[in-house]
Design an enzyme around this catalytic site. Structure first.
Site, PDB file in Angstrom:
ATOM      1  N   LYS A   1       2.010   4.003  -8.258  1.00 58.57           N
ATOM      2  CA  LYS A   1       1.404   3.494  -9.490  1.00 58.57           C
ATOM      3  C   LYS A   1      -0.109   3.563  -9.325  1.00 58.57           C
ATOM      4  O   LYS A   1      -0.755   2.584  -8.956  1.00 58.57           O
ATOM      5  CB  LYS A   1       1.872   2.068  -9.759  1.00 58.57           C
ATOM      6  CG  LYS A   1       3.376   1.956 -10.020  1.00 58.57           C
ATOM      7  CD  LYS A   1       3.797   0.529 -10.315  1.00 58.57           C
ATOM      8  CE  LYS A   1       5.270   0.455 -10.683  1.00 58.57           C
ATOM      9  NZ  LYS A   1       5.711  -0.911 -11.008  1.00 58.57           N
TER      10      LYS A   1
ATOM     11  N   GLY B   1       7.820   0.359 -13.796  1.00 58.76           N
ATOM     12  CA  GLY B   1       8.315  -0.830 -14.487  1.00 58.76           C
ATOM     13  C   GLY B   1       8.197  -2.063 -13.620  1.00 58.76           C
ATOM     14  O   GLY B   1       7.828  -1.987 -12.443  1.00 58.76           O
TER      15      GLY B   1
ATOM     16  N   SER C   1       9.050  -4.325 -11.126  1.00 61.76           N
ATOM     17  CA  SER C   1      10.067  -4.218 -10.069  1.00 61.76           C
ATOM     18  C   SER C   1       9.474  -4.527  -8.705  1.00 61.76           C
ATOM     19  O   SER C   1       9.102  -3.619  -7.959  1.00 61.76           O
ATOM     20  CB  SER C   1      10.667  -2.804 -10.068  1.00 61.76           C
ATOM     21  OG  SER C   1       9.637  -1.819 -10.087  1.00 61.76           O
TER      22      SER C   1
ATOM     23  N   LYS D   1      -2.528  -1.704 -15.105  1.00 61.77           N
ATOM     24  CA  LYS D   1      -2.114  -3.113 -14.985  1.00 61.77           C
ATOM     25  C   LYS D   1      -2.475  -3.683 -13.624  1.00 61.77           C
ATOM     26  O   LYS D   1      -2.653  -4.907 -13.487  1.00 61.77           O
ATOM     27  CB  LYS D   1      -0.622  -3.255 -15.285  1.00 61.77           C
ATOM     28  CG  LYS D   1       0.320  -2.435 -14.413  1.00 61.77           C
ATOM     29  CD  LYS D   1       0.716  -3.120 -13.119  1.00 61.77           C
ATOM     30  CE  LYS D   1       1.570  -2.202 -12.265  1.00 61.77           C
ATOM     31  NZ  LYS D   1       1.875  -2.787 -10.941  1.00 61.77           N
TER      32      LYS D   1
ATOM     33  N   ARG E   1       0.825  -7.844  -4.650  1.00 64.33           N
ATOM     34  CA  ARG E   1      -0.273  -7.759  -3.681  1.00 64.33           C
ATOM     35  C   ARG E   1      -1.623  -7.676  -4.396  1.00 64.33           C
ATOM     36  O   ARG E   1      -2.644  -8.124  -3.845  1.00 64.33           O
ATOM     37  CB  ARG E   1      -0.062  -6.562  -2.760  1.00 64.33           C
ATOM     38  CG  ARG E   1      -0.047  -5.217  -3.445  1.00 64.33           C
ATOM     39  CD  ARG E   1       0.323  -4.073  -2.527  1.00 64.33           C
ATOM     40  NE  ARG E   1       1.719  -4.096  -2.142  1.00 64.33           N
ATOM     41  CZ  ARG E   1       2.314  -3.104  -1.492  1.00 64.33           C
ATOM     42  NH1 ARG E   1       1.617  -2.032  -1.137  1.00 64.33           N
ATOM     43  NH2 ARG E   1       3.591  -3.172  -1.177  1.00 64.33           N
TER      44      ARG E   1
END
Length: 326
Positions: free
Chosen positions: A104, A131, A133, A186, A250
């Site tokens: 990501k 997503g 997760s 995000k 994190r």
């Protein structure tokens, strides 16, 4: 099916464990011999999933040439390492192997997404899995829903069918740009939410950051060619909620430490894992300036991370920007 994971990080290990119940042949490659030996001898990956005993169906290896045996090859390395990893495997890769990316983030050198990096290096379309997760919950088989996205419809559907379990539900979304933008930006907003928590601000502040952060995600995504409705789904709103509110995140944990007064370097060291939001912040700050997209939260976090700005003063600057319509 033969599924090979490249990288024994938290999410790759967790997903391999979840998929092992489907009787797939699972192999995890890692560059660290001690990690390979631990997985094979003890069925654990203590650094990333200390509470989980891994399935005995999983084997680990340090031999990259085994990618030639894989039906599905899952890139579970940080986004900054994806290009190098692709270059290492391309000569051994079968043409019919489906590439799945879990990263990501965005390539810090070229500002390209993971799907673009993979296409550059391997000459094929990858399937992006994204997503809300957290690895810790996926490994425990807690109900989780994600999306997969690709320009290759057949590959995308094959991943949906092969990787779905009773507790890991996969939806399809053909908006690759939207899925990748939501999953990367995000992490920047999660850093902001964590910094807010570390300073001692309240729920009102976090709600404002998440809501206005979503506006930034949408502005950047649409400017890159994404569909706005993508960001109201799992890879936008869903991922934003879980990453900004959970201590499994994190990025949020790193932000909390920075808000409490630690330097970014000290915070990352204490978290002990890759914090994708830091690299993403630098990259999307550069991309927003290049494209003329307004991203005030990203700009503020960039000042804190790379220009030694004081977090509380930076928050005040955000609150006293020119008044305008929502």
């Amino acid at each position: 099916m033969k599924i090979m994971f490249l990288g024994a990080g938290s999410f790759g290990t967790a997903l391999s464990h979840a998929l092992s119940d489907k009787k797939h042949e699972i192999t995890i490659w890692d560059r660290k011999k001690e990690t390979v030996d631990e997985i094979n001898a003890h069925h654990t990956n203590h650094k990333y999933l200390p509470e989980i005993r891994l399935s005995e169906n999983i084997r680990a290896t340090g031999d990259l040439s085994l990618v030639n045996d894989a039906d599905f090859l899952v890139l579970s390395v940080p986004s900054s390492a994806a290009r190098e990893m692709c270059a290492k495997i391309k000569d051994n890769l079968r043409q019919d192997t489906v590439i799945v990316s879990l990263a990501k983030g965005i390539d810090p050198l070229t500002l390209k997404t993971m799907s673009e990096v993979i296409r550059d290096e391997l000459g094929r379309d990858a399937v992006i899995l994204s997503g809300p997760s957290h690895a810790e919950e996926v490994a425990l088989n807690l109900p989780t829903a994600v999306v997969v996205s690709s320009h290759d419809e057949i590959a995308m559907r094959n991943v949906q069918e092969c990787f779905s379990t009773d507790s890991f539900r996969i939806y399809l979304n053909s908006d690759v740009t939207g899925v990748e933008t939501g999953s990367a930006v995000k992490n920047i907003i999660a850093l902001a939410a964590g910094i807010s928590d570390g300073i001692g601000f309240g729920d009102n502040t976090k709600a404002a950051l998440m809501t206005r952060g979503m506006a930034e995600i949408i502005r950047m995504g649409v400017a890159l060619g994404a569909r706005e409705d993508t960001f109201y789904g799992l890879t936008g709103m869903g991922d934003l909620i879980v990453t900004c509110t959970s201590m499994h995140s994190r990025n949020r944990r790193c932000g909390i430490l920075i808000g409490q007064g630690k330097t970014p370097e000290e915070a990352v060291k204490e978290v002990g894992m890759v914090v994708e939001g830091i690299k993403a912040c630098k990259s999307y700050f550069e991309l927003s300036a290049k494209m003329g997209v307004e991203m005030p939260i990203t700009e503020s976090i960039h000042r804190i991370l790379f220009m030694d700005a004081d977090p509380e003063e930076t928050a005040l600057d955000l609150m006293t920007r020119d008044l305008k319509r929502e």
